[in-house]
Design a protein around this motif. Structure first.
Motif, PDB file in Angstrom:
ATOM      1  N   VAL A  14       0.819  -1.217   0.000  1.00 60.53           N
ATOM      2  CA  VAL A  14       0.000   0.000   0.000  1.00 60.53           C
ATOM      3  C   VAL A  14       0.854   1.268   0.000  1.00 60.53           C
ATOM      4  N   MET A  15       2.079   1.192   0.550  1.00 62.57           N
ATOM      5  CA  MET A  15       2.910   2.397   0.613  1.00 62.57           C
ATOM      6  C   MET A  15       4.343   1.983   0.859  1.00 62.57           C
ATOM      7  N   ALA A  16       5.279   2.790   0.321  1.00 62.48           N
ATOM      8  CA  ALA A  16       6.696   2.562   0.559  1.00 62.48           C
ATOM      9  C   ALA A  16       7.403   3.913   0.604  1.00 62.48           C
ATOM     10  N   THR A  30      15.923   8.201  19.336  1.00 62.30           N
ATOM     11  CA  THR A  30      15.652   7.399  20.546  1.00 62.30           C
ATOM     12  C   THR A  30      15.897   5.914  20.329  1.00 62.30           C
ATOM     13  N   GLY A  31      15.906   5.466  19.073  1.00 65.62           N
ATOM     14  CA  GLY A  31      16.075   4.034  18.789  1.00 65.62           C
ATOM     15  C   GLY A  31      14.810   3.214  18.964  1.00 65.62           C
ATOM     16  N   LEU A  32      13.652   3.889  19.166  1.00 66.73           N
ATOM     17  CA  LEU A  32      12.392   3.174  19.391  1.00 66.73           C
ATOM     18  C   LEU A  32      11.392   3.350  18.256  1.00 66.73           C
ATOM     19  N   GLY A  33      11.695   4.219  17.295  1.00 65.63           N
ATOM     20  CA  GLY A  33      10.706   4.561  16.269  1.00 65.63           C
ATOM     21  C   GLY A  33      10.254   3.386  15.428  1.00 65.63           C
ATOM     22  N   LEU A  34      11.195   2.576  14.928  1.00 67.00           N
ATOM     23  CA  LEU A  34      10.812   1.465  14.055  1.00 67.00           C
ATOM     24  C   LEU A  34      10.038   0.397  14.820  1.00 67.00           C
ATOM     25  N   ALA A  35      10.365   0.217  16.106  1.00 71.33           N
ATOM     26  CA  ALA A  35       9.600  -0.738  16.906  1.00 71.33           C
ATOM     27  C   ALA A  35       8.152  -0.296  17.033  1.00 71.33           C
ATOM     28  N   TYR A  36       7.931   1.038  17.238  1.00 67.48           N
ATOM     29  CA  TYR A  36       6.572   1.558  17.303  1.00 67.48           C
ATOM     30  C   TYR A  36       5.851   1.380  15.969  1.00 67.48           C
ATOM     31  N   CYS A  37       6.580   1.633  14.875  1.00 66.55           N
ATOM     32  CA  CYS A  37       5.974   1.433  13.540  1.00 66.55           C
ATOM     33  C   CYS A  37       5.520  -0.020  13.355  1.00 66.55           C
ATOM     34  N   HIS A  38       6.365  -0.936  13.795  1.00 65.56           N
ATOM     35  CA  HIS A  38       6.035  -2.360  13.656  1.00 65.56           C
ATOM     36  C   HIS A  38       4.773  -2.703  14.439  1.00 65.56           C
ATOM     37  N   GLU A  39       4.656  -2.197  15.667  1.00 63.50           N
ATOM     38  CA  GLU A  39       3.475  -2.475  16.478  1.00 63.50           C
ATOM     39  C   GLU A  39       2.209  -1.963  15.802  1.00 63.50           C
ATOM     40  N   ILE A  40       2.272  -0.752  15.211  1.00 62.50           N
ATOM     41  CA  ILE A  40       1.091  -0.164  14.571  1.00 62.50           C
ATOM     42  C   ILE A  40       0.671  -0.977  13.349  1.00 62.50           C
ATOM     43  N   ILE A  41       1.628  -1.350  12.517  1.00 61.16           N
ATOM     44  CA  ILE A  41       1.295  -2.100  11.291  1.00 61.16           C
ATOM     45  C   ILE A  41       0.755  -3.484  11.638  1.00 61.16           C
ATOM     46  N   VAL A  42       1.336  -4.143  12.663  1.00 61.38           N
ATOM     47  CA  VAL A  42       0.825  -5.454  13.090  1.00 61.38           C
ATOM     48  C   VAL A  42      -0.598  -5.321  13.596  1.00 61.38           C
ATOM     49  N   ALA A  43      -0.886  -4.228  14.318  1.00 60.70           N
ATOM     50  CA  ALA A  43      -2.248  -4.003  14.789  1.00 60.70           C
ATOM     51  C   ALA A  43      -3.223  -3.828  13.639  1.00 60.70           C
ATOM     52  N   HIS A  44      -2.739  -3.362  12.484  1.00 61.33           N
ATOM     53  CA  HIS A  44      -3.569  -3.250  11.281  1.00 61.33           C
ATOM     54  C   HIS A  44      -3.681  -4.579  10.527  1.00 61.33           C
ATOM     55  N   GLY A  45      -2.975  -5.619  11.000  1.00 60.17           N
ATOM     56  CA  GLY A  45      -2.995  -6.913  10.311  1.00 60.17           C
ATOM     57  C   GLY A  45      -2.030  -6.974   9.149  1.00 60.17           C
ATOM     58  N   ILE A  87       5.550  -4.781   7.937  1.00 65.15           N
ATOM     59  CA  ILE A  87       6.493  -3.743   7.518  1.00 65.15           C
ATOM     60  C   ILE A  87       7.853  -4.402   7.383  1.00 65.15           C
ATOM     61  N   ARG A  88       8.536  -4.118   6.294  1.00 66.19           N
ATOM     62  CA  ARG A  88       9.839  -4.722   6.043  1.00 66.19           C
ATOM     63  C   ARG A  88      10.725  -3.714   5.327  1.00 66.19           C
ATOM     64  N   ALA A  89      12.029  -3.998   5.275  1.00 67.09           N
ATOM     65  CA  ALA A  89      12.994  -3.055   4.711  1.00 67.09           C
ATOM     66  C   ALA A  89      13.957  -3.773   3.783  1.00 67.09           C
ATOM     67  N   GLU A  90      14.427  -3.017   2.779  1.00 67.57           N
ATOM     68  CA  GLU A  90      15.500  -3.456   1.897  1.00 67.57           C
ATOM     69  C   GLU A  90      16.535  -2.337   1.854  1.00 67.57           C
ATOM     70  N   SER A  91      17.796  -2.700   2.050  1.00 69.28           N
ATOM     71  CA  SER A  91      18.819  -1.652   2.085  1.00 69.28           C
ATOM     72  C   SER A  91      20.188  -2.232   1.797  1.00 69.28           C
ATOM     73  N   PHE A 146      11.519   1.112   2.664  1.00 72.23           N
ATOM     74  CA  PHE A 146      10.654   0.512   3.672  1.00 72.23           C
ATOM     75  C   PHE A 146       9.273   0.277   3.054  1.00 72.23           C
ATOM     76  N   TYR A 147       8.811  -0.992   3.107  1.00 75.22           N
ATOM     77  CA  TYR A 147       7.541  -1.390   2.497  1.00 75.22           C
ATOM     78  C   TYR A 147       6.500  -1.620   3.583  1.00 75.22           C
ATOM     79  N   ILE A 148       5.291  -1.113   3.334  1.00 69.36           N
ATOM     80  CA  ILE A 148       4.148  -1.385   4.205  1.00 69.36           C
ATOM     81  C   ILE A 148       3.137  -2.196   3.392  1.00 69.36           C
ATOM     82  N   GLU A 149       2.818  -3.428   3.891  1.00 70.23           N
ATOM     83  CA  GLU A 149       1.899  -4.329   3.184  1.00 70.23           C
ATOM     84  C   GLU A 149       0.718  -4.625   4.100  1.00 70.23           C
ATOM     85  N   LEU A 150      -0.480  -4.378   3.562  1.00 75.83           N
ATOM     86  CA  LEU A 150      -1.711  -4.571   4.333  1.00 75.83           C
ATOM     87  C   LEU A 150      -2.727  -5.350   3.496  1.00 75.83           C
TER      88      LEU A 150
END
Length: 666
Positions: free
Chosen positions: A591-593, A627-642, A645-649, A657-661
């Motif tokens: 849905v977004m990257a 803070t080193g916590l941002g991506l962990a928060y992103c992961h929690e939000i996307i998992v809550a949406h079902g 989130i993954r990355a290629e670098s 960074f890919y968001i798949e829903l």
């Protein structure tokens, strides 16, 4: 009157013009109880089947008789009629009352003519084509009473006809010897049918007790065998349908065909070929289908038109097929196949000997006349042994299986108890760790939230005061835009703190994700504008390539925090002149990257990048620290949406960074 004179003259010629090459006359010995007529017979073949007695006793046909030269007339399968001539000499002082016996029960037509003197004759007609009541003596075999006059020579003419195998042993009996012989035959067949009745009742009892269908099929197969032998020996004709030669003509083929058909069905059930021998099962099914053709033909045409077919199917094809199936089963380790093979070997020997004797043997003995019944009785008995062996093998296998199951269950019980105890300990330890981790996380979130709220709230209040005091002052006017942006960022930072609290409650199940149709282009554009000042300071170009008409159902606040986090991280790791692009990826459920051309990420940190319990941070291109916590928060939000989130670098080559829903179009 003219025909009678011609017949009388012809009879006279019988005694005056017998050819010199005729068989010797049979001299009646008063001390001998039986006489085999074969060595004393002359034979004439009537290929037209139209010759009468007056034709064969006069030239030229009387001169065409030739000595038989066999103990038993064995004429094979022929459509011709055959005439036999026997000269009988009785030198005793008294009349001899004797009985002529023909052993074969299926001969269509037998005509007997006894010419005791020059001017007398007697004609007796019998055969399977006549009602049973027409027989002069009640018996499954053909019996003809003869009175041989004292001190005279009589000539016996016998005419037989039929399309079946013509092995026709003829015996001349004294009445007391015949009575003893019939008693012996009745005893033999009583024992034979008694044996079949015994195995029939035994296996019927097992079927009724255990409900095992293989015993049922054996019982009906045994019934078909008994029916076939009763028809073959003539007992069915005598007791069941004595006035129906038509039924007798077809009953033998029908009984033989049913025994073959039921024998194949029994074999399929005995070896359970459908599951254990599928190729053999398919072969036997085709064999049954092929049997339908001769079966229908034989019933419609009658036995006399099907004799060759019966000989081929019974003596050549059917028992051999069954024996081969047994050998294949034995090859595949079916132990119950041992008695099965022996059963069909005995049937092969019995039927083969009978049919060969019908075609080639020229003697009468117990094997040639009763080998088929003996082979059939052994077949039934050995198949009963095979069933008993099968039951024994299955019972032993069942006991072994039950013992193995008991051992396995005992071992499994102990293992399961140990596993349950160990697993309980592990779950208790995991529960304690989870509770500790939850408590630590909640304390951490609460602490961070409260520590951030106070200074941020003070910062907002001071900025508001700075903006409201002396609004016409040039210095304030110059810095008005900066102050406005700082105020917006501070307010967004406060919302982020609130959302961290929401994420904590979300992961613990205390709040729900509030999904609503969201325009992804506008969402991306609003966050790009919020970060445009930061990007401009670093010389980073931000691009929105999201489609304008792309609507999905998400929580716009939580999803916006993910996008803001990804955009700020991308700017953080870009150099002057790099680009940050928001786009819809061409991947399943994408849905977004967010793609940047910055410094990239070390692949070693990928496994722990989104874990909340693994805090790590990397300085940006201008030394920025997070803070080193941002991506962990992103992961929690996307998992809550079902979603995922993954990355290629790759270091030095930017990141994506890919968001798949599960897409829900708004």
């Amino acid at each position: 009157m003219r025909n009678i004179i011609i017949l009388q003259v012809s009879i006279f010629l019988v005694f005056t013009q017998l050819p010199a090459s005729a068989a010797p006359a049979l001299e009646i010995d008063p001390d001998k109880p039986t006489f085999l007529l074969g060595p004393y017979m002359d034979l004439l073949e009537d290929k037209t089947g139209e010759l009468a007695l007056e034709d064969v006793i006069a030239p030229p046909y009387s001169e065409r008789f030739s000595p038989l030269g066999q103990d038993v007339p064995n004429l094979g399968i022929s459509r011709s009629a055959f005439w036999f001539r026997v000269t009988i000499s009785n030198n005793s002082p008294s009349h001899d009352h004797m009985v002529l016996q023909q052993f074969t029960s299926w001969i269509d037509s037998i005509d007997v003519y006894l010419i005791p003197g020059p001017w007398e004759t007697r004609n007796i007609n019998a055969g399977a084509s006549y009602p049973f009541s027409q027989r002069p003596i009640v018996s499954p075999h053909f019996l003809f009473p003869l009175s041989i006059k004292a001190h005279e020579e009589s000539v016996l003419f016998i005419r037989i006809a039929g399309d079946e195998p013509l092995q026709t042993p003829f015996m001349l009996w004294r009445q007391h010897a015949l009575s003893a012989h019939i008693q012996g035959l009745n005893l033999y067949y009583g024992l034979w049918f008694g044996l079949l009745l015994a195995v029939f009742l035994y296996n019927l009892f097992i079927f009724l007790s255990l409900g095992n269908k293989v015993h049922f099929y054996y019982v009906i197969y045994i019934t078909s065998l008994a029916s076939m032998i009763s028809v073959y020996t003539g007992y069915s004709f005598q007791y069941l349908w004595p006035e129906s030669p038509w039924l007798q003509d077809r009953a033998l083929f029908l009984a033989a065909y049913l025994s073959m058909f039921l024998g194949v069905v029994f074999t399929k059930v005995f070896f359970n070929t459908r599951q254990r021998l599928p190729r053999i099962n398919q072969f036997l099914s085709w064999f049954l289908a092929l049997l339908l053709i001769p079966g229908v033909y034989g019933v419609l045409s009658g036995y006399h038109h099907s004799a060759n077919l019966i000989c081929i199917l019974i003596a050549t094809v059917f028992p051999w097929v069954m024996a081969v199936v047994g050998l294949v089963a034995y090859f595949y380790k079916f132990r119950e196949a041992r008695y099965f093979i022996l059963a069909w070997a005995s049937s092969i020997l019995g039927v083969l000997h009978t049919n060969l004797s019908l075609l080639w043997y020229d003697r009468v003995d117990i094997l040639s006349t009763h080998s088929m019944e003996m082979g059939t009785a052994l077949n039934a008995l050995l198949l009963s042994f095979a069933l008993a062996d099968k039951v024994r093998i299955e019972r032993a296998a069942k006991e072994i299986a039950e013992e193995e199951v008991r051992i396995v269950l005992t071992e499994s019980k102990h293992d399961l108890e140990a596993m349950v105890e160990k697993r309980t300990e592990e779950l208790m330890a995991a529960k304690e760790l989870a509770e500790q981790a939850t408590e630590i996380k909640d304390k951490f979130v609460s602490m961070v939230s409260h520590d951030l709220r106070a200074p941020i709230g003070s910062l907002i209040n001071m900025i508001k005061l700075l903006k409201l005091e002396n609004p016409d002052t040039p210095t304030i006017a110059i810095n008005e835009e900066i102050v406005t942006r700082v105020l917006g960022s501070s307010e967004r930072l406060l919302r982020l703190v609130d959302n961290i609290l929401s994420i904590s409650r979300l992961s613990s199940g205390k709040i729900d994700v509030d999904k609503k149709p969201t325009d992804m282009w506008h969402l991306a554009n609003s966050h790009i504008l919020d970060l445009e000042f930061l990007a401009r300071e670093k010389g980073v170009i931000m691009i929105n390539e999201m489609p304008h008409d792309f609507m999905i159902s998400v929580d716009p606040d939580l999803f916006g925090e993910v996008l803001a986090n990804l955009l700020s991280n991308a700017i953080k790791f870009c150099h002057k002149g790099d680009t940050v692009t928001v786009f819809r990826p061409d991947v399943p459920q994408g849905v977004m990257a967010v793609r940047d051309t910055g410094m990239g990420i070390d692949s070693r940190v990928f496994p722990d990048m989104f874990r909340i319990d693994m805090r790590f941070t990397t300085p940006g291109t201008d030394g920025e620290v997070g803070t080193g916590l941002g991506l962990a928060y992103c992961h929690e939000i996307i998992v809550a949406h079902g979603g995922v989130i993954r990355a290629e670098s790759k270091l030095g080559d930017g990141s994506v960074f890919y968001i798949e829903l599960p897409t829900e179009v708004g």
